[in-house]
Enzyme design. Structure first.
Site, PDB file in Angstrom:
ATOM      1  N   ARG A 104      47.109   0.695-103.656  1.00 63.92           N
ATOM      2  CA  ARG A 104      45.699   0.922-104.632  1.00 63.92           C
ATOM      3  C   ARG A 104      46.116   2.120-105.594  1.00 63.92           C
ATOM      4  O   ARG A 104      46.845   3.388-104.421  1.00 63.92           O
ATOM      5  CB  ARG A 104      44.638   1.375-102.974  1.00 63.92           C
ATOM      6  CG  ARG A 104      43.410   2.224-103.536  1.00 63.92           C
ATOM      7  CD  ARG A 104      42.271   2.074-102.452  1.00 63.92           C
ATOM      8  NE  ARG A 104      42.340   0.935-101.876  1.00 63.92           N
ATOM      9  CZ  ARG A 104      41.244   1.079-100.566  1.00 63.92           C
ATOM     10  NH1 ARG A 104      40.447   1.918-100.126  1.00 63.92           N
ATOM     11  NH2 ARG A 104      41.101  -0.591-100.109  1.00 63.92           N
ATOM     12  N   THR A 108      41.376   5.399-109.205  1.00 62.56           N
ATOM     13  CA  THR A 108      40.701   4.573-109.632  1.00 62.56           C
ATOM     14  C   THR A 108      40.089   3.549-108.163  1.00 62.56           C
ATOM     15  O   THR A 108      39.381   3.763-108.018  1.00 62.56           O
ATOM     16  CB  THR A 108      41.557   3.731-110.228  1.00 62.56           C
ATOM     17  OG1 THR A 108      42.237   2.753-110.296  1.00 62.56           O
ATOM     18  CG2 THR A 108      42.324   4.665-111.685  1.00 62.56           C
ATOM     19  N   ASP A 200      46.030  -1.149 -87.920  1.00 62.69           N
ATOM     20  CA  ASP A 200      47.543  -1.052 -88.452  1.00 62.69           C
ATOM     21  C   ASP A 200      47.885  -2.237 -88.414  1.00 62.69           C
ATOM     22  O   ASP A 200      49.398  -1.938 -87.971  1.00 62.69           O
ATOM     23  CB  ASP A 200      48.046  -0.005 -88.963  1.00 62.69           C
ATOM     24  CG  ASP A 200      48.972  -0.395 -90.843  1.00 62.69           C
ATOM     25  OD1 ASP A 200      49.282  -1.083 -90.922  1.00 62.69           O
ATOM     26  OD2 ASP A 200      48.256   0.226 -91.797  1.00 62.69           O
ATOM     27  N   ASP A 203      52.150  -1.607 -89.968  1.00 65.20           N
ATOM     28  CA  ASP A 203      52.782  -0.852 -88.684  1.00 65.20           C
ATOM     29  C   ASP A 203      53.137  -2.097 -87.925  1.00 65.20           C
ATOM     30  O   ASP A 203      54.077  -1.020 -87.165  1.00 65.20           O
ATOM     31  CB  ASP A 203      51.904   0.611 -89.016  1.00 65.20           C
ATOM     32  CG  ASP A 203      51.744   1.411 -90.167  1.00 65.20           C
ATOM     33  OD1 ASP A 203      52.941   1.250 -90.445  1.00 65.20           O
ATOM     34  OD2 ASP A 203      50.627   2.119 -90.276  1.00 65.20           O
TER      35      ASP A 203
END
Length: 209
Positions: A104, A108, A200, A203
């Site tokens: 990402r 933006t 997550d 992870d």
């Protein structure tokens, strides 16, 4: 509008309950991700076309059915999607595997492609995109867009847990892509995590923080 299939099979739901538990070890979490993906693959490929063939058993000829020349590919979104690949390949040993890496952009907040490696005939294949978590839907939507840009016409998305926000994003951006999840959770929190979710996934698969 695409369909959303939530799997309620007892085996999937049982394994999902262990997967969510914060005390589940990395080893067991990794195994469960693969096993759930395998069970979901069984259902997500239910619409594959079949053709009749005649074979010789040790006793007599038999008319049987096999998959009718359908070319398939599994495309994990890196990195967490890798955890789902082995389970799917164990069900479909001849399937080809592509990879999409996204991050990402901090300015933006849009997904940026940093890795894209596909089988050379990917445009001829039905593709199942896999990522354990469908949260905001940004990465999944971008992955599907990149696949369409290289000519892929038939795509499904398979995630273990989805959020309503991610489902809406996918249906708005790609109404032709059916979505398969083992659970559709309540919402996203302020950090973009699915609630109650499982934390997550990357992870927990790879033992990182």
């Amino acid at each position: 509008m695409s369909k959303v299939c939530v799997f309620d099979h007892p085996l999937i739901q049982h394994k999902l309950s262990i997967l969510r538990d914060k005390n589940t070890s990395v080893k067991e979490f990794r195994e469960l991700i693969s096993e759930i993906a395998m069970l979901m693959c069984y259902e997500a490929t239910r619409d594959l076309p079949l053709e009749e063939i005649t074979i010789e058993t040790p006793v007599a000829p038999a008319v049987c059915r096999r998959i009718s020349g359908k070319k398939l590919a599994v495309v994990p979104i890196l990195r967490a999607g890798l955890g789902m690949v082995d389970g799917m390949v164990s069900m479909m040993p001849n399937v080809k595997v592509g990879h999409i890496g996204l991050f990402r952009d901090p300015a933006t907040l849009e997904p940026v492609k940093y890795y894209f490696k596909m089988p050379p005939d990917i445009e001829e294949r039905d593709v199942i995109v896999v990522d354990p978590m469908l949260a905001t839907g940004g990465s999944a939507s971008a992955a599907v867009t990149f696949l369409k840009e290289v000519g892929v016409r038939h795509i499904k998305l398979m995630s273990i847990i989805g959020a309503p926000e991610g489902v809406r994003r996918m249906q708005e951006d790609h109404p032709d892509v059916d979505i398969f999840v083992a659970a559709l959770d309540d919402h996203l929190n302020d950090h973009g995590y699915i609630v109650p979710g499982l934390g997550d996934a990357g992870d927990r698969i790879f033992g990182t923080k």
